[in-house]
Design a protein around this motif. Structure first.
Motif, short mmCIF file in Angstrom:
data_model
loop_
_atom_site.label_atom_id
_atom_site.label_comp_id
_atom_site.label_asym_id
_atom_site.label_seq_id
_atom_site.Cartn_x
_atom_site.Cartn_y
_atom_site.Cartn_z
N THR A 135 0.86 -1.19 0.00
CA THR A 135 0.00 0.00 0.00
C THR A 135 0.89 1.23 0.00
O THR A 135 1.81 1.34 0.81
CB THR A 135 -0.91 0.03 1.23
OG1 THR A 135 -1.72 -1.15 1.25
CG2 THR A 135 -1.81 1.26 1.22
N ARG A 141 -8.39 7.23 -2.69
CA ARG A 141 -7.64 5.99 -2.52
C ARG A 141 -8.28 4.90 -3.36
O ARG A 141 -9.45 4.99 -3.73
CB ARG A 141 -7.58 5.56 -1.06
CG ARG A 141 -8.91 5.13 -0.47
CD ARG A 141 -8.78 4.63 0.96
NE ARG A 141 -8.02 3.38 1.06
CZ ARG A 141 -7.80 2.74 2.21
NH1 ARG A 141 -8.28 3.22 3.34
NH2 ARG A 141 -7.12 1.61 2.22
N GLY A 142 -7.51 3.86 -3.66
CA GLY A 142 -8.04 2.75 -4.43
C GLY A 142 -6.94 1.96 -5.11
O GLY A 142 -5.75 2.26 -4.95
N PRO A 143 -7.32 0.93 -5.89
CA PRO A 143 -6.33 0.15 -6.64
C PRO A 143 -5.59 1.03 -7.64
O PRO A 143 -6.15 2.00 -8.17
CB PRO A 143 -7.17 -0.91 -7.35
CG PRO A 143 -8.46 -0.95 -6.60
CD PRO A 143 -8.69 0.43 -6.08
N ILE A 144 -4.36 0.68 -7.91
CA ILE A 144 -3.51 1.48 -8.78
C ILE A 144 -4.15 1.81 -10.13
O ILE A 144 -4.22 2.98 -10.52
CB ILE A 144 -2.14 0.79 -8.99
CG1 ILE A 144 -1.27 0.98 -7.74
CG2 ILE A 144 -1.41 1.32 -10.20
CD1 ILE A 144 -0.71 2.37 -7.60
N GLN A 190 -2.68 -4.28 -18.63
CA GLN A 190 -2.26 -5.63 -18.25
C GLN A 190 -2.08 -6.45 -19.51
O GLN A 190 -2.93 -6.43 -20.41
CB GLN A 190 -3.28 -6.28 -17.31
CG GLN A 190 -3.33 -5.61 -15.94
CD GLN A 190 -4.16 -6.40 -14.95
OE1 GLN A 190 -4.44 -7.57 -15.15
NE2 GLN A 190 -4.55 -5.75 -13.87
N ARG A 249 2.01 -5.68 -15.61
CA ARG A 249 1.30 -4.40 -15.62
C ARG A 249 2.24 -3.34 -16.19
O ARG A 249 3.39 -3.23 -15.77
CB ARG A 249 0.88 -4.03 -14.20
CG ARG A 249 0.12 -2.71 -14.09
CD ARG A 249 -0.36 -2.50 -12.67
NE ARG A 249 0.75 -2.33 -11.74
CZ ARG A 249 0.63 -2.39 -10.42
NH1 ARG A 249 -0.54 -2.65 -9.88
NH2 ARG A 249 1.68 -2.20 -9.64
N GLU A 280 -7.14 2.09 -11.12
CA GLU A 280 -8.29 2.98 -11.01
C GLU A 280 -7.90 4.36 -10.53
O GLU A 280 -8.33 5.38 -11.08
CB GLU A 280 -9.33 2.37 -10.05
CG GLU A 280 -9.93 1.07 -10.52
CD GLU A 280 -10.88 0.48 -9.49
OE1 GLU A 280 -11.22 1.19 -8.52
OE2 GLU A 280 -11.26 -0.70 -9.65
N LEU A 298 2.68 -9.34 -12.26
CA LEU A 298 1.48 -9.60 -11.46
C LEU A 298 1.56 -11.03 -10.97
O LEU A 298 1.77 -11.96 -11.75
CB LEU A 298 0.23 -9.42 -12.30
CG LEU A 298 0.02 -8.01 -12.90
CD1 LEU A 298 -1.15 -8.04 -13.86
CD2 LEU A 298 -0.22 -6.99 -11.81
N ASP A 315 0.01 -1.95 -4.88
CA ASP A 315 -1.26 -2.56 -5.26
C ASP A 315 -2.41 -1.57 -5.03
O ASP A 315 -3.36 -1.52 -5.80
CB ASP A 315 -1.52 -3.82 -4.43
CG ASP A 315 -0.42 -4.85 -4.61
OD1 ASP A 315 -0.32 -5.42 -5.70
OD2 ASP A 315 0.37 -5.06 -3.67
N GLU A 316 -2.29 -0.82 -3.96
CA GLU A 316 -3.28 0.22 -3.63
C GLU A 316 -2.54 1.49 -3.28
O GLU A 316 -1.43 1.45 -2.75
CB GLU A 316 -4.17 -0.21 -2.46
CG GLU A 316 -5.24 0.83 -2.13
CD GLU A 316 -6.10 0.47 -0.92
OE1 GLU A 316 -7.22 1.01 -0.81
OE2 GLU A 316 -5.65 -0.33 -0.08
#
Length: 372
Positions: free
Chosen positions: A31, A219-222, A245, A282, A224, A371, A205-206
């Motif tokens: 994170t 905040r959120g997944p990379i 990806q 990725r 997004e 990944l 990852d986040e």
């Protein structure tokens, strides 16, 4: 095994702003705390490590309270199962590399399935360094040793406080793969502090984006979060881009080219020798490294011509530029071109076109992560 979590509520006043943080962090993978200097990234890491205990704080690790300033509860740093890697290596200069590792191992707590010296030496490629003194090591080598020494303290959580900031581009590129594999190789999640977009794009990852005023912007997944307006406001249009990806399909040792399957299209980039056929990776591609064609080009050096559908055209009327958003299968790809080019090519939403990407644009400037 259930995923552990940190819950941190913090309000810390400073001279020009107040840090406000009230988040739960799931301790899985890496994170990132990402934001400009002064946004509170390192301060939050210091709170988690137990080096900061002022203001209005409440920090819990699962159901265990580590800090609660209102209740007068404070768990000392050495009692927290946390390991910290700092910007500087902090190695013992009077010990060689083996001695630095042995120092941590001898003082580590007894745990089930401990991280061993042999595992650390092999995974961090330290074998040839064991008899060397820290003063003879490069910056990247010192940080690898510091990382290994920290892992040998048997942490349940790793805190990475800008460990790459003192390194040049070459040394940073050498260290990144070692940091990237820590969670899956050693089973230790990490919280990573940085203000460098390329580091966060490669490792995290986040991401938790902190504003200059000290609060959580988003905040959120990379994939997004890097496509949000909040991120664009921080990074600027110059670094705007897409996360893709893709799957490795071939390694051409003659021309040193790695080929990838991207939604049925072929991507080619300078070979990454550590990748294997079938690996999912990725990629981050900056919009300014993507051109647009209305037909598949011939007799041109650009190797990547990706068939796509224009899903959006964002014009910046006060500038010369526009952003084209392509749909490629279930993924999207962005191109930053001039508004004049949009007009002269007659580009429209729904039109079939080609995203053109130089293979050399992947070299160094585009971060690549496996990944797994």
């Amino acid at each position: 095994m259930s995923v552990k979590s940190l819950k941190l509520r913090a309000r810390l006043p400073f001279a020009d702003h107040t840090i406000e943080f009230n988040e739960t962090i799931s301790l899985s993978g890496i994170t990132a705390l990402f934001g400009p200097s002064g946004s509170g990234k390192s301060t939050l890491l210091r709170i988690i490590a137990g080096f900061e205990n002022r203001g209005n704080l409440r920090l819990t690790y699962n159901d265990e309270i580590w800090s609660d300033t209102n209740a007068g509860i404070f768990c000392a740093p050495h009692k927290r199962p946390v390991g910290t890697v700092f910007q500087d290596d902090r190695l013992f200069s009077h010990l060689n590399v083996a001695g630095n590792l042995a120092f941590a191992e001898k003082r580590s707590p007894m745990v089930k399935n401990p991280i061993t010296v042999d595992h650390v030496v092999k995974s961090l490629d330290l074998l040839t360094l064991l008899n060397k003194c820290p003063s003879t090591l490069s910056g990247g080598e010192k940080q690898r040793v510091a990382l290994g020494r920290t892992l040998l303290t048997q942490p349940e959580l790793l805190l990475l406080d800008e460990p790459l900031s003192a390194l040049d581009i070459r040394r940073k590129a050498e260290l990144l793969p070692f940091l990237e594999k820590i969670p899956r190789e050693f089973g230790v999640p990490a919280i990573f502090v940085s203000h460098a977009i390329d580091e966060v794009a490669r490792l995290a990852d986040e991401v938790i984006l902190l504003s200059p005023d000290g609060y959580v912007s988003t905040r959120g997944p990379i994939p997004e979060i890097f496509d949000t307006q909040e991120m664009h406001d921080f990074t600027g249009k110059f670094e705007a881009g897409s996360f893709l990806q893709a799957t490795v399909t071939a390694q051409d040792t003659t021309f040193q080219i790695t080929s990838l399957d991207f939604e049925g299209e072929v991507l080619r980039m300078p070979m990454v020798a550590s990748l294997n056929i079938g690996d999912r990776i990725r990629l981050r591609i900056r919009a300014r490294d993507v051109a647009v064609g209305t037909s598949r080009p011939e007799d041109i050096s650009i190797r990547n011509a990706i068939a796509a559908t224009i899903s959006e055209i964002k014009t910046e009327n006060r500038t010369a530029f526009a952003e084209i958003v392509f749909a490629v299968g279930s993924q999207s790809l962005r191109a930053r071109i001039t508004r004049q080019a949009v007009a002269e090519l007659g580009l429209e939403v729904g039109q079939e076109a080609f995203a053109l990407i130089k293979s050399v644009s992947f070299d160094r400037r585009v971060m690549i992560s496996a990944l797994g």
